[in-house]
Design a protein around this motif. Sequence first.
Motif, PDB file in Angstrom:
ATOM      1  N   ILE A 194       8.948   2.318  -8.955  1.00 55.42           N
ATOM      2  CA  ILE A 194       8.357   2.331  -7.615  1.00 55.42           C
ATOM      3  C   ILE A 194       7.841   0.943  -7.276  1.00 55.42           C
ATOM      4  N   SER A 196       5.962  -1.479  -4.034  1.00 53.27           N
ATOM      5  CA  SER A 196       5.020  -1.314  -2.941  1.00 53.27           C
ATOM      6  C   SER A 196       5.300  -2.291  -1.817  1.00 53.27           C
ATOM      7  N   ARG A 200      -0.006  -0.538   0.219  1.00 51.65           N
ATOM      8  CA  ARG A 200       0.029   0.304  -0.969  1.00 51.65           C
ATOM      9  C   ARG A 200      -0.397  -0.534  -2.166  1.00 51.65           C
ATOM     10  N   ASP A 260       8.445  11.847   4.255  1.00 49.15           N
ATOM     11  CA  ASP A 260       9.239  10.852   3.539  1.00 49.15           C
ATOM     12  C   ASP A 260      10.666  10.803   4.083  1.00 49.15           C
ATOM     13  N   SER A 487       5.365   8.676  -0.266  1.00 51.21           N
ATOM     14  CA  SER A 487       5.359   7.210  -0.352  1.00 51.21           C
ATOM     15  C   SER A 487       5.433   6.540   1.016  1.00 51.21           C
ATOM     16  N   TYR A 488       5.635   7.298   2.097  1.00 55.67           N
ATOM     17  CA  TYR A 488       5.822   6.685   3.418  1.00 55.67           C
ATOM     18  C   TYR A 488       4.635   6.965   4.327  1.00 55.67           C
ATOM     19  N   TYR A 494       4.435   1.450   3.182  1.00 55.96           N
ATOM     20  CA  TYR A 494       5.187   2.421   2.388  1.00 55.96           C
ATOM     21  C   TYR A 494       5.367   1.899   0.967  1.00 55.96           C
ATOM     22  N   SER A 495       5.677   2.804   0.068  1.00 56.21           N
ATOM     23  CA  SER A 495       6.176   2.444  -1.252  1.00 56.21           C
ATOM     24  C   SER A 495       7.570   3.034  -1.375  1.00 56.21           C
ATOM     25  N   TYR A 496       8.428   2.405  -2.136  1.00 64.48           N
ATOM     26  CA  TYR A 496       9.785   2.936  -2.276  1.00 64.48           C
ATOM     27  C   TYR A 496      10.171   2.985  -3.749  1.00 64.48           C
ATOM     28  N   TYR A 497      11.071   3.912  -4.042  1.00 64.44           N
ATOM     29  CA  TYR A 497      11.553   4.083  -5.398  1.00 64.44           C
ATOM     30  C   TYR A 497      12.913   3.416  -5.554  1.00 64.44           C
ATOM     31  N   ASP A 976      -4.910   6.836  -4.616  1.00 69.53           N
ATOM     32  CA  ASP A 976      -4.362   5.745  -3.826  1.00 69.53           C
ATOM     33  C   ASP A 976      -5.466   4.820  -3.341  1.00 69.53           C
TER      34      ASP A 976
END
Length: 991
Positions: A194, A196, A200, A260, A487-488, A494-497, A976
């Motif tokens: 993940i 950021s 985030r 998401d 994550s959004y 947002y954070s993304y994987y 968070d």
Amino acid sequence: MTGTIRRFLFILLVPIAIALWPAGDAWAAGRQQLHGHVPAALATAPRMGALDGSTPLRLVIGLPLRNQPKLDQFLKDVYDPKNPQFHHYLTPEQFTEQFGPTESDYQAVMSFAQAHHLEVTAATPGRSLLEVSGTAADIQKAFYVNLGQYQRPDGSLFYAPDQEPSLDLDTPILHISGLDNYSVPRPALSGFVIHSSTGRGAARKISSGLSPLATANAGSAPASLYWGTDFRNAYVPNVCLTGAGQSVALFEFEGYVTNDIEGYESMAGLPNVPLTNVLVDGFNGTAKTRSDPNGVIEVSLDIEMAISMAPGLSQVLVYEAPNTAAAADLLLSKIASDDKAEQISCSWTGFGDANTPALFQQLASQGQAFFQAAGDYGAYVTGDPIPTVPSPINESSAIQMTVVGGTELTMGGTGASYQSETTWNAPLDTSSGLVTLGGGGGVCSSVSIPSYQQTVNMTANMGSTVLRNIPDVSMNADNIFVLADKSYTSNTNYSYYQVVGTSAAAPLWAAFLALANQQGAAGGANPIGFANSALYRIGQGSDFNQDFHDIRDGSTNNLNGNSSLYSAVTGYDLATGWGSPTGQSLINDLTGVSALVCTPTVTATSTKTSTPTVTHTPAPPTATSTPTITNTPVPPTKTYTFTPTITNTPVPPTATYTDSPTVTNSFTSTDTVTLTPTQTFTTTGTSTNTPTATPTPTVTNSFTSTDTVTLTPTPTYTTTSTPTNTPTATPTPTVTNSFTSTDTVTLTPTPTFTITGTPTNTPTATPTPTVTNSFTSTDTVTLTPTPTYTTTSTPTNTPTTTPTPTVTNSFTSTDTVTLTTTQTFTTTNSPTMTSTITNTPVPPSPTETLIPSVTVTATMTASSTTTSTFTPTITNTLTPTPSFVATDSPADTISTAPGLLVRPNVSRGGQSIDWLVNLAAPSEIYLKIYDLSGELVYQTETAGTAGPNPLVWTLQNQSGQKVASGIYIYLVEVHDGVSPSDRTGQVLVLR
């Protein structure tokens, strides 16, 4: 299932009883012996005792299909292009009528269950499955079994019967699912990281398996990962099919977060595809974001891949059930009886039993294609992480599925075009001990070779000529952008994987088939159905090289170094199957229908508001905010120029318009005033401007306009107008106001605007730490006062990421020195003193008082040497960024991310492992331990306070049993926004 829409109403009447059956042991019937219910693991698993008789259990009783030879012949005919039955599928009702169990047999099983105190909880329309529930005690009596608890190699417990079940019933029973829970469904997803974005926490590595970490291969998503139209550019370039009129069904054991998915569509420039959740066996649809993050990410990944390949789908059907083997059969049965999707994707393994193959046969009979992820542990051979092909692929007779392997895709022009592919294989990183991953492939041990593989030459690819070989096809399984697990927040927060795995390739293939079925339906063809018959026919035909990207570079999915098992060779192989699709050519050959005549377009959804007013509000630097323009999507660097001229016609007296801001004009006029504003706006991508380090600007705009209108007396009226015009293109309208007046109107607006930005300054380096020790002592020996020492400490283990922080030690002592001689002497030089000081700071307390024993040797110029021993009082002041020192052996490794300490990283002889979490603010702290299969072994939580918070794992599982030696994955989660952000890593246990 045909290409037309069909609706059926099926009403199942379940009478309370069709006969008066005696209860319990009085049931009058012959004894029926079943097989295949005792897990092979019981041969070595320690028995931990009997299962509590009050334990509630849910079972699924399966009945065999009728007329099996006739069904086998039908499946052969319906997929033979030369047969008149070709692609003439059955409806669910027709399948049940011709091949399903009889109504009387189904009722007999119901009555048996009720007579043995089992409650019927679900009856399926096809009559092949019946779900019942009851206590373990009642189930043991009904099926003549003893249910015990046993221990897995990782220390967790499972229940199972110690003997095969039997029952007093003449009606044939195929299998009873749920008598054991040794194997449970698990996502094929194995590795992800993940990252950021704005707002985030820092990036956190969630799971092992990226070794080396996934490399960027020129996708258009953040960090050059792949998303959205990248997959269409690679596998269906210049194809205008979008899946319109088609549905994709997803086979899931977890929920997802809708926000998401909507965020992914927004960021990737995709339309909002309708999602329909179908809940099975009591599942409530809630995403367990804390306890099952892998499952939540899996579901989100499947949805996002389907809509990326087929953005015009009429809907994505998300079938969700509890994570049990018994529920898996009910899930398949529901998809078959609904018959709403002609393409189905599954990225889960670990489920399937003797009831499962009949359900795949029903799907194929109805023209429904099933795509199954091959798994992520490389070649299924001895020496690799998993030596046996997993279920459901390896279930006897389970041949009506297309198994999808994985490739590594390289594209050109930031996701613009296909360049090349190779077998997905992440080699073992011995320096970090990360798990090896690769596209699944190999030979099934329990499934005979199907007819569609019998004509394939297996010499070069080392495949089997008697058993089923996998995969059938492949698609990209590397470097994939995913939004999941809450994550959004917005396109800038947002954070993304970063995901790898065949879990992505399976839904991509299902959505690809939706494109083909769209073309087939438009040309009057029936659905393609189970795809392998057509895929293998094309693979052995003259069009193979124009229909498939054939990976034949010798790359391998074997992870133990044996390149012969299995290599990518010309044609079919057990590394990538037939390869990946080239696009329109394969679609044409699959459907037998010519390509549709259509023009590829990119639809932009825009909100454009142009309001010509006296006041103009400037936006932050590089943006124009009036009018507000939102383009979704807008290709990068594209410029739109609007020159709006708006017509504003005042209405007769008493009419009112609302303007922004409100301008009230009192006019009596016969004159004409023409205003023609011309505004130009430029947008690049989404009109969102995020200054990276902008000082606090103050922008003051003063506008003064003086308008003089000559008016002649006529009626006087007041208009207040706010026209809002949303142009769809670039019109040039005219604004005409007619007034008659003898007045003079002067407008002098002077708006002032202030924009305040907060610069973000990020230091690029950390100052070199300095440790200064100052001693002052009062002795009876004449010494040069206040010597200064500078020491630099080196921890036993080398941190991997954190620079050495600044540590300042200030020492003050009053010492008493005892001399062994009464000589009087004078030193002519500064004394030479050697001090050994052991300083072990304990983070993160700012002040610690240590009383080390220090031996100081003073060398004088006199005729004797005096040794002085004193005990100083030392005050040790640490800067806010602590440095951690571990005392493990040099071969061990420790996590050195700021705020988290793990030691020992290698536990030997049952030594507990400690985590020390240093929080910037109070927060709940969760510690979770997983084995390499992704199963949760242990978890604990604590209410963390600001400062250091210890957590301990005593190397026991949730049931209190000791875990076995091996690599375990840990996940430390905090709320968070609380520093430190979530951390993950691995620990090694050596008993």
